[in-house]
Enzyme design. Structure first.
Site, PDB file in Angstrom:
ATOM      1  N   LYS A  22       0.852  -1.210   0.000  1.00 53.75           N
ATOM      2  CA  LYS A  22       0.000   0.000   0.000  1.00 53.75           C
ATOM      3  C   LYS A  22       0.874   1.242   0.000  1.00 53.75           C
ATOM      4  CE  LYS A  22      -1.720   1.642   4.023  1.00 53.75           C
ATOM      5  NZ  LYS A  22      -1.440   3.060   4.273  1.00 53.75           N
ATOM      6  N   ASN A  23       1.896   1.266   0.847  1.00 57.62           N
ATOM      7  CA  ASN A  23       2.673   2.493   1.031  1.00 57.62           C
ATOM      8  C   ASN A  23       3.715   2.738  -0.048  1.00 57.62           C
ATOM      9  OD1 ASN A  23       1.097   2.999   3.189  1.00 57.62           O
ATOM     10  ND2 ASN A  23       2.655   2.572   4.750  1.00 57.62           N
ATOM     11  N   ARG A 395      -8.607  -0.463   4.616  1.00 59.97           N
ATOM     12  CA  ARG A 395      -7.747   0.533   3.964  1.00 59.97           C
ATOM     13  C   ARG A 395      -6.397  -0.073   3.597  1.00 59.97           C
ATOM     14  NH1 ARG A 395      -7.465   6.293   6.724  1.00 59.97           N
ATOM     15  NH2 ARG A 395      -6.094   6.438   4.931  1.00 59.97           N
TER      16      ARG A 395
HETATM   17  C1  EPZ Z   1       4.112   7.264   6.200  1.00 59.86           C
HETATM   18  O1  EPZ Z   1       3.318   8.290   6.746  1.00 59.86           O
HETATM   19  C2  EPZ Z   1       3.219   6.027   6.139  1.00 59.86           C
HETATM   20  N1  EPZ Z   1       2.071   6.288   5.263  1.00 59.86           N
HETATM   21  C3  EPZ Z   1       2.734   5.669   7.544  1.00 59.86           C
HETATM   22  O2  EPZ Z   1       1.987   4.453   7.443  1.00 59.86           O
HETATM   23  C4  EPZ Z   1       3.953   5.421   8.426  1.00 59.86           C
HETATM   24  O3  EPZ Z   1       3.515   5.152   9.746  1.00 59.86           O
HETATM   25  C5  EPZ Z   1       4.861   6.655   8.406  1.00 59.86           C
HETATM   26  O4  EPZ Z   1       5.237   6.974   7.048  1.00 59.86           O
HETATM   27  C6  EPZ Z   1       6.149   6.453   9.219  1.00 59.86           C
HETATM   28  O5  EPZ Z   1       6.831   5.359   8.744  1.00 59.86           O
HETATM   29  C7  EPZ Z   1       2.231   6.131   3.927  1.00 59.86           C
HETATM   30  O6  EPZ Z   1       3.301   5.819   3.435  1.00 59.86           O
HETATM   31  C8  EPZ Z   1       1.002   6.376   3.090  1.00 59.86           C
HETATM   32  P1  EPZ Z   1       6.123  10.824   8.137  1.00 59.86           P
HETATM   33  P2  EPZ Z   1       3.860   9.826   6.694  1.00 59.86           P
HETATM   34  O7  EPZ Z   1       5.985  12.008   7.247  1.00 59.86           O
HETATM   35  O8  EPZ Z   1       4.559  10.058   5.405  1.00 59.86           O
HETATM   36  C9  EPZ Z   1       5.964  14.281  11.396  1.00 59.86           C
HETATM   37  C10 EPZ Z   1       0.160   3.033   7.747  1.00 59.86           C
HETATM   38  O9  EPZ Z   1      -0.313   2.502   8.763  1.00 59.86           O
HETATM   39  N2  EPZ Z   1       5.979  15.214  10.258  1.00 59.86           N
HETATM   40  O10 EPZ Z   1       7.376  10.037   8.116  1.00 59.86           O
HETATM   41  O11 EPZ Z   1       2.729  10.731   7.037  1.00 59.86           O
HETATM   42  C11 EPZ Z   1       4.656  13.514  11.507  1.00 59.86           C
HETATM   43  O12 EPZ Z   1       3.712  14.246  12.249  1.00 59.86           O
HETATM   44  C12 EPZ Z   1       0.585   4.486   7.779  1.00 59.86           C
HETATM   45  O13 EPZ Z   1       0.335   2.440   6.651  1.00 59.86           O
HETATM   46  C13 EPZ Z   1       6.048  16.590  10.498  1.00 59.86           C
HETATM   47  O14 EPZ Z   1       6.075  17.035  11.649  1.00 59.86           O
HETATM   48  O15 EPZ Z   1       4.903   9.807   7.885  1.00 59.86           O
HETATM   49  C14 EPZ Z   1       5.066  12.251  12.230  1.00 59.86           C
HETATM   50  O16 EPZ Z   1       5.076  12.498  13.628  1.00 59.86           O
HETATM   51  C15 EPZ Z   1       0.315   5.135   9.130  1.00 59.86           C
HETATM   52  N3  EPZ Z   1       6.059  17.442   9.446  1.00 59.86           N
HETATM   53  C16 EPZ Z   1       6.506  12.024  11.755  1.00 59.86           C
HETATM   54  O17 EPZ Z   1       6.948  13.260  11.182  1.00 59.86           O
HETATM   55  C17 EPZ Z   1       6.025  17.008   8.142  1.00 59.86           C
HETATM   56  O18 EPZ Z   1       6.063  17.839   7.208  1.00 59.86           O
HETATM   57  C18 EPZ Z   1       6.615  10.942  10.703  1.00 59.86           C
HETATM   58  O19 EPZ Z   1       5.794  11.308   9.638  1.00 59.86           O
HETATM   59  C19 EPZ Z   1       5.956  15.609   7.917  1.00 59.86           C
HETATM   60  C20 EPZ Z   1       5.941  14.736   8.988  1.00 59.86           C
END
Ligand code: EPZ
Length: 416
Positions: A22-23, A395
């Site tokens: 998915k990701n 999902r």
């Molecule tokens: C991706 O989410 C995945 N989703 C998530 O999987 C996964 O948990 C996550 O990466 C971490 O590995 C998809 O790939 C569709 P991040 P993403 O940007 O990209 C903060 C699942 O269950 N952050 O690495 O949103 C954020 O708040 C899902 O399949 C900022 O502060 O994750 C978080 O605390 C859930 N500012 C941390 O970084 C930003 O601009 C990690 O977020 C971006 C992120």
């Protein structure tokens, strides 16, 4: 709404095929906006989030057709607007912003809200795109972006954000000049996205390391690409083998992307063996609790935190699970306690003391991986467990109850 009804206690035995990731599929689908030609994808999983993304692409003017794991895409008549109703249901939709700016020089995309596991801002995405020349304003909850042609930039990410890294790689493929991303995320799904874009003529190097270099090109051409298998789905089934004291063979499994998960489950006492594309996972004695901290790849994945907690909650011994990525990813704890688990929370850490047996009950799913955790716990619990609100599950897990049923689980889907 649907629920899953599970009669616990069956040891799972047999073979489980792992579906496409998915990701990896979500960013690759959205990256097709960048491509001036026909894109053909295979091994795309049949999931709610994939359907949502295809709906969004159709709204943006892409021809998008899904038939049995294959997707044909052509971004031939692009429009610059992504509506709130779609973006709010799936955060990853925001990744269309950069590609629209790269192709059209303009975009209006709803700012994604938070979700159950945290605020999940996109400030690092916007900051990086601004360094590449985009100008943004916020109007009634939409991000409105404009730019001439995006230009290369040297971007230092404050945190190795997965979506931020994907977003900036996509935008940089058509920017003028070279973009360097420092402190980039290293997830396998990012490598898959970069491999897809390079197949379309992009010039990306260093993907999978923390420094990614993208040399902008004038245009990208259509290509065919097979999406990598889903490492989190595979990890979830490894836990299913452990928690039911079963013996499962996972086929088409991204073994090389599972090191941290295999290491931790082996440390708990599980046996996992295989080659680069298949694994045999079984238990021949008691497991025991371990300490786990979720970290960016190649550390232990946050998307496996709830699942290993379910396993530890019914394994002898104790362990501390520390959530290092999201600020609110323990909603499954209270639901596990309803099944008899002994878990106490302190800030970003959960102390899990294993109990002999969990007892079936009705529980409520709150997010995708929490739903998987409750299904796993139900497979091990004595008696019946009803997992409600499993739209979360749909999902991200393709045909979960079918795959589990085929290896001996007593599980059925019912209308609420
Ligand atoms: C991706 O989410 C995945 N989703 C998530 O999987 C996964 O948990 C996550 O990466 C971490 O590995 C998809 O790939 C569709 P991040 P993403 O940007 O990209 C903060 C699942 O269950 N952050 O690495 O949103 C954020 O708040 C899902 O399949 C900022 O502060 O994750 C978080 O605390 C859930 N500012 C941390 O970084 C930003 O601009 C990690 O977020 C971006 C992120």
């Amino acid at each position: 709404m649907d629920k899953l009804v599970i009669e616990g206690g069956a040891a799972l035995r047999g073979q489980i095929p792992i579906s496409g990731s998915k990701n990896a599929a979500l960013p690759i689908l959205l990256a097709s906006i960048l491509v001036d030609g026909q894109v053909r994808l295979s091994n795309v999983p049949d999931l709610k989030d994939i359907a949502t993304t295809l709906n969004l692409l159709a709204l943006l003017g892409c021809q998008a057709e899904y038939t049995g794991g294959e997707v044909a895409l052509h971004a031939c008549d692009l429009k610059p607007e992504a509506p709130y109703d779609l973006v709010r249901t799936m955060r990853a939709s925001v990744l269309c912003l950069g590609p629209l700016l790269a192709r059209l020089g303009q975009a209006r995309v709803a700012l994604p809200g938070g979700c159950a596991i945290g605020a999940r801002p996109v400030d690092m995405h916007l900051k990086g795109l601004a360094q590449m020349g985009a100008v943004f304003e916020l109007e009634s909850g939409d991000i409105i972006g404009n730019c001439d042609r995006l230009h290369g930039a040297h971007i230092q990410l404050d945190f190795p954000t997965v979506g931020g890294t994907e977003h900036l790689i996509m935008a940089a493929t058509l920017a003028e000049g070279v973009t360097v991303l420092e402190n980039a995320a290293r997830e396998p799904e990012i490598q898959d996205l970069a491999n897809f874009l390079n197949a379309c003529g992009a010039r990306i190097s260093g993907h999978g390391t923390s420094v990614v270099r993208i040399e902008g090109v004038e245009s990208l051409q259509g290509a065919s690409y097979r999406v990598m298998p889903d490492r989190i789905e595979a990890g979830t089934y490894l836990v299913a083998a452990a928690i039911t004291k079963g013996d499962l063979e996972l086929v088409d499994c991204p073994v090389g992307a599972l090191d941290a998960v295999i290491f931790k489950l082996t440390e708990m006492g599980m046996h996992i063996e295989g080659d680069q594309t298949s694994l045999r996972a079984y238990v021949d004695g008691p497991l025991h609790g371990v300490d786990v901290s979720t970290r960016p790849y190649p550390g232990f994945p946050t998307d496996m935190q709830a699942q290993i907690m379910a396993l530890m909650s019914c394994s002898p011994g104790a362990g501390v699970i520390t959530e290092g990525i999201f600020e609110n990813r323990f909603m499954h704890v209270q639901e596990l306690c309803r099944l008899g688990a002994h878990i106490t929370l302190s800030g970003q850490s959960a102390m899990v003391r294993g109990v002999d047996t969990l007892k079936g009950a009705t529980v409520m799913a709150s997010d995708l991986r929490a739903s998987a955790c409750l299904v796993l716990a139900g497979l091990a619990a004595e008696g019946r467990t009803d997992v409600r609100r499993i739209y979360h599950l749909d999902r991200g897990y393709e045909h979960l109850e079918v795959k589990l049923g085929r290896v001996g689980a007593k599980i059925r889907r019912e209308k609420e």
